[in-house]
Design an enzyme around this catalytic site. Structure first.
Site, mmCIF file in Angstrom:
data_model
loop_
_atom_site.group_PDB
_atom_site.id
_atom_site.type_symbol
_atom_site.label_atom_id
_atom_site.label_comp_id
_atom_site.label_asym_id
_atom_site.label_seq_id
_atom_site.Cartn_x
_atom_site.Cartn_y
_atom_site.Cartn_z
ATOM 1 N N HIS A 6 1.571 4.418 -3.084
ATOM 2 C CA HIS A 6 1.291 5.876 -2.990
ATOM 3 C C HIS A 6 2.502 6.667 -3.570
ATOM 4 O O HIS A 6 2.184 7.504 -4.421
ATOM 5 C CB HIS A 6 1.408 6.194 -1.464
ATOM 6 C CG HIS A 6 -0.204 6.076 -0.877
ATOM 7 N ND1 HIS A 6 -1.106 6.536 -1.290
ATOM 8 C CD2 HIS A 6 -0.253 5.449 0.284
ATOM 9 C CE1 HIS A 6 -2.059 6.272 -0.537
ATOM 10 N NE2 HIS A 6 -1.653 5.681 0.650
ATOM 11 N N GLU A 22 -6.380 6.607 -1.679
ATOM 12 C CA GLU A 22 -6.412 5.641 -0.744
ATOM 13 C C GLU A 22 -6.991 4.349 -1.402
ATOM 14 O O GLU A 22 -6.498 3.139 -1.404
ATOM 15 C CB GLU A 22 -7.343 5.925 0.698
ATOM 16 C CG GLU A 22 -6.727 6.534 1.647
ATOM 17 C CD GLU A 22 -5.390 5.729 2.177
ATOM 18 O OE1 GLU A 22 -5.552 4.805 2.776
ATOM 19 O OE2 GLU A 22 -4.208 6.362 1.953
ATOM 20 N N HIS A 58 0.701 -1.064 0.052
ATOM 21 C CA HIS A 58 0.020 0.015 0.028
ATOM 22 C C HIS A 58 0.837 1.152 -0.007
ATOM 23 O O HIS A 58 0.588 2.172 -0.722
ATOM 24 C CB HIS A 58 -0.820 -0.094 1.136
ATOM 25 C CG HIS A 58 -1.844 1.026 1.371
ATOM 26 N ND1 HIS A 58 -3.127 1.287 0.913
ATOM 27 C CD2 HIS A 58 -1.418 2.498 1.943
ATOM 28 C CE1 HIS A 58 -3.724 2.185 1.131
ATOM 29 N NE2 HIS A 58 -2.944 3.069 1.614
ATOM 30 N N GLU A 59 1.984 1.316 0.864
ATOM 31 C CA GLU A 59 2.759 2.332 0.772
ATOM 32 C C GLU A 59 3.555 2.710 -0.369
ATOM 33 O O GLU A 59 3.654 3.856 -0.762
ATOM 34 C CB GLU A 59 3.729 2.083 2.203
ATOM 35 C CG GLU A 59 3.052 2.265 3.393
ATOM 36 C CD GLU A 59 2.199 3.725 3.596
ATOM 37 O OE1 GLU A 59 2.485 4.748 3.457
ATOM 38 O OE2 GLU A 59 0.867 3.393 4.001
#
Length: 244
Positions: free
Chosen positions: A110, A164, A106-107
């Site tokens: 980004h 997100e 997820h990070e």
């Protein structure tokens, strides 16, 4: 967008190295060989997949700082592949490898989706003085100075709901292609939810707002994700520098 993706990478590198130096001076960087190996291995598999899916990231300087902060449940990835994880993630959430892969996927997502540049732009937009100077001057150094400050401020800004959702999808795909069970995305957010009910919600949730239906949305993505790696074959480990 007041900050280009290229500028975000340059300024994030400066902000990251400054942050790491400060952590090192405060003796906050973890040197535990077992934890370092675990973080480097899981993150390295995700980076292997990321560089295959996004070839432009092959020259990123992928690195992770493991921060000794047992009360902080947080992780982040700046533009250019500069990452940090806090020991509270492991101590408070008792993460499985697959759950940790979901967090770092997820990070990393980004950064892949240029969300760092978006948050830096918002940080600059909230600083009227910086924006006014940038508008009135045609000197790149002014904008660069504002970007340097914004690179650190951006870490504290929440991501947009759209960002997100995008990172959830890309992150799960990275983790699955790297060989990790997508069900971990749901169990991870269940753990986050239990922490949120305590006196101190995880720092992670301050920059990663969780819509009420997030777990349902993640669960709905799983059937489409499994065919990407039906045998769960683990990806090779890309070299990731552990900062210490």
């Amino acid at each position: 967008m007041l900050v280009s993706p290229e500028s975000a990478i340059v300024e994030s590198r400066k902000a990251y190295l400054t942050t790491v130096d400060e952590l090192n001076a405060d003796d906050k960087l973890v040197n535990d060989p077992a934890l370092s190996r675990r973080v480097a291995t899981i993150t390295g598999r995700l980076v292997t997949v990321a560089t295959e899916m996004y070839p432009s990231t092959r020259n990123w300087q992928w690195s992770v700082a493991i921060v000794d902060a047992p009360d902080i449940v947080n992780a982040w990835c700046m533009a250019g592949g500069r990452m940090a994880v806090y020991t509270g993630l492991f101590e408070k959430l008792k993460l499985t490898d697959a759950e940790f892969a979901q967090i770092m996927g997820h990070e990393i997502s980004h950064a892949l989706a240029n969300h760092t540049a978006e948050r830096m732009s918002r940080a600059m937009a909230t600083s009227v003085g910086v924006v006014a100077i940038a508008i009135l001057s045609d000197k790149p150094v002014v904008a660069a100075g504002g970007a340097a400050v914004a690179a650190k401020l951006a870490l504290d800004l929440p991501n947009s709901r759209t960002a997100e959702s995008e990172a959830d999808q890309i992150g799960m795909e990275l983790a699955v292609r790297a060989g990790y069970d997508p069900d971990a995305a749901v169990s991870l957010w269940e753990k986050m939810g239990s922490q949120e009910g305590g006196k101190r919600p995880p720092e992670f949730l301050s920059t990663h707002p969780a819509p009420g239906n997030r777990e349902l949305t993640l669960a709905a993505m799983i059937p489409d994700m499994r065919p990407l790696n039906p045998t769960g074959q683990l990806a090779p480990v890309h070299a990731v520098e552990i900062m210490n």
